[in-house]
Design an enzyme around this catalytic site. Structure first.
Site, PDB file in Angstrom:
ATOM      1  N   TYR A 142      29.687  92.377  23.605  1.00 34.07           N
ATOM      2  CA  TYR A 142      30.103  91.890  24.922  1.00 34.07           C
ATOM      3  C   TYR A 142      31.112  90.754  24.822  1.00 34.07           C
ATOM      4  CZ  TYR A 142      26.762  94.325  27.984  1.00 34.07           C
ATOM      5  OH  TYR A 142      26.083  95.256  28.716  1.00 34.07           O
ATOM      6  N   LYS A 190      20.462  99.271  14.667  1.00 32.49           N
ATOM      7  CA  LYS A 190      21.083 100.475  14.092  1.00 32.49           C
ATOM      8  C   LYS A 190      21.478 100.099  12.672  1.00 32.49           C
ATOM      9  CE  LYS A 190      22.695 104.696  14.575  1.00 32.49           C
ATOM     10  NZ  LYS A 190      21.822 105.866  14.726  1.00 32.49           N
ATOM     11  N   ASP A 222      18.356 104.776  18.434  1.00 31.14           N
ATOM     12  CA  ASP A 222      18.277 106.156  18.940  1.00 31.14           C
ATOM     13  C   ASP A 222      16.818 106.617  18.977  1.00 31.14           C
ATOM     14  OD1 ASP A 222      18.351 105.972  16.171  1.00 31.14           O
ATOM     15  OD2 ASP A 222      19.629 107.729  15.864  1.00 31.14           O
ATOM     16  N   ASP A 246      20.837  96.207  27.020  1.00 32.05           N
ATOM     17  CA  ASP A 246      21.360  96.617  28.325  1.00 32.05           C
ATOM     18  C   ASP A 246      20.960  98.064  28.614  1.00 32.05           C
ATOM     19  OD1 ASP A 246      22.947  96.541  30.698  1.00 32.05           O
ATOM     20  OD2 ASP A 246      24.504  97.657  29.610  1.00 32.05           O
ATOM     21  N   ASP A 250      17.625  99.729  31.285  1.00 33.64           N
ATOM     22  CA  ASP A 250      17.824 100.685  32.396  1.00 33.64           C
ATOM     23  C   ASP A 250      16.945 101.911  32.165  1.00 33.64           C
ATOM     24  OD1 ASP A 250      19.796  99.116  33.637  1.00 33.64           O
ATOM     25  OD2 ASP A 250      21.012 100.883  34.136  1.00 33.64           O
TER      26      ASP A 250
HETATM   27  C1  IPM Z   1      23.084  93.828  33.384  1.00 34.47           C
HETATM   28  C2  IPM Z   1      24.377  94.412  33.884  1.00 34.47           C
HETATM   29  C3  IPM Z   1      25.535  93.652  33.268  1.00 34.47           C
HETATM   30  C4  IPM Z   1      25.454  93.787  31.761  1.00 34.47           C
HETATM   31  C5  IPM Z   1      26.919  94.068  33.776  1.00 34.47           C
HETATM   32  C6  IPM Z   1      27.016  93.994  35.285  1.00 34.47           C
HETATM   33  C7  IPM Z   1      28.022  93.278  33.134  1.00 34.47           C
HETATM   34  O1  IPM Z   1      24.445  95.769  33.606  1.00 34.47           O
HETATM   35  O2  IPM Z   1      22.827  92.629  33.662  1.00 34.47           O
HETATM   36  O3  IPM Z   1      22.322  94.540  32.730  1.00 34.47           O
HETATM   37  O4  IPM Z   1      25.924  94.788  31.209  1.00 34.47           O
HETATM   38  O5  IPM Z   1      24.912  92.895  31.136  1.00 34.47           O
HETATM   39 MN    MN Z   2      22.670  96.579  32.658  1.00 35.33          MN
END
Ligand code: IPM
Ligand code: MN
Length: 358
Positions: A142, A190, A222, A246, A250
């Site tokens: 990042y 990884k 993975d 990240d 999700d």
């Molecule tokens: C999160 C979001 C952010 C990230 C984006 C919006 C930059 O997806 O906080 O998980 O990737 O960190």
């Molecule tokens: Mn995110």
């Protein structure tokens, strides 16, 4: 207790969900005799529109002058669809994480019993899931330099860089959390491919000696992506770098039944920020239908972590779980009997005021 909370509602559904988190915080203040002062500041696309900067100086000052920061969401489709945009809302979030030294992002993942059927995963698989992801938040791909395009535009590159200090400080927090939980820590990396991952393994192996009670295992990302779906209840603390964290969080939100439910805390040095992980969800913005529970649970984490109000925090969680049990929630959870964002906030606030002693 008197505390100052910087509220950075941001973009999309951010303002709506923050409003409900504040409604619930006000109910906590009323019930427990606290005083919260809110300092509202702009961030993201809203701040670009107003000032040209997604994290303007006044917002930085508000964050640094507060006891904790409540954050909504950032992002706007007008930037997503324009790769040439020079200033992007997400830059505000990244700049803020760096500026406030929020190097550890803590994302708890819980399977709520009343919602087991809601998940696309089978109930017997997700039942009992209760783990927490420690995602490194201010390093890795990042932020690594160099990044960009070659002069002729035909090649693009990002750099994934980690220094031992960046690894150690977040790892220590994860080990400490594991000690207070089920004493199991899984490093996700990884290491079969990446040099940075091999450095993570070295450092975590070294640190493990300081925490003899914690059982440590190592998993390739993975494989972890698969295990989180197959055996989510087998995890306790997952420690991982920025980008893997990240993606995996999700994915993990599917276990709770909705992305709209997951809170997070970003901590590090002096400052602490709390935000739902769902993002700005522009399709629902302004429509009073977004799930405020992620923001409300973030407020619960805030008063626990930043103010030490454990009982108050538990009270919010109980009131919210009561709602889920009663089938009260937004359309993502209960499409047939959906409540609005505002109704969900009010129901939780009212339940909280009426809860018998916790
Ligand atoms: C999160 C979001 C952010 C990230 C984006 C919006 C930059 O997806 O906080 O998980 O990737 O960190
Ligand atoms: Mn995110």
């Amino acid at each position: 207790m008197q505390k100052k909370i910087a509220v950075l509602a941001g973009d999309g559904i951010g303002p709506e969900v923050c409003r409900e988190a504040i409604r619930v915080l006000d109910a906590v203040a009323q019930r427990f005799g606290h005083q919260w002062e809110y300092d509202h500041a702009i961030v993201g696309a809203a701040a670009i529109d107003a000032t040209g900067d997604p994290y303007p100086a006044a917002t930085q000052a508000a964050c640094k002058g507060a006891d904790a920061i409540l954050f909504g969401a950032i992002g706007d489709p007008k930037y997503d669809n324009d790769p040439s945009a020079k200033v992007r809302p997400e830059q505000g979030l990244l700049k803020m994480r760096k500026d406030l030294n929020l190097f550890a992002n803590i994302r708890p993942v819980t399977a709520y019993e009343p919602l087991l059927e809601m998940s696309p995963l089978k109930s017997h698989i997700i039942s009992g899931t209760d783990f927490v992801v420690f995602r490194e938040l201010t390093g890795g791909i990042y932020f690594g330099q160099p990044r960009g395009r070659s002069e002729d535009g035909s090649t693009a590159f990002d750099s994934c860089i980690y220094h031992v200090e960046e690894i150690d400080r977040v790892s220590r927090l994860a080990f400490q959390a594991a000690e207070n939980r089920k004493a199991k820590l899984t490093l996700v990396d990884k290491a079969n491919v990446l040099a940075t991952s091999r450095l993570w393994r070295d450092r975590v192996k070294k640190m493990a000696a300081e925490f003899p009670k914690v059982e440590v295992d190592y998993m390739f990302v993975d494989n972890a992506a698969m295990k989180i779906i197959q055996q989510p209840a087998s995890f306790d603390v997952i420690l991982t770098e920025n980008m893997f964290g990240d993606i995996l969080t999700d994915e993990a939100s599917v276990i709770s039944g909705s992305l709209g439910l997951l809170p997070s805390a970003s901590v590090g040095g002096e400052h602490m920020l709390f935000e739902p992980i769902h993002g700005s969800y522009p399709q629902a913005a302004g429509q009073n239908r977004a799930n405020p529970m992620g923001a409300i649970l973030s407020a619960a984490m805030m008063i626990d972590y930043a103010f030490g109000c454990k009982e108050e925090s538990d009270c919010i969680k109980l009131a919210l779980e009561d709602c889920l049990l009663a089938g009260e929630g937004t359309e993502d959870l209960f499409p047939k009997s959906a409540k609005t964002t505002e109704e969900v906030g009010s129901v939780i606030a009212n339940r909280l005021l009426k809860l018998s002693e916790v």
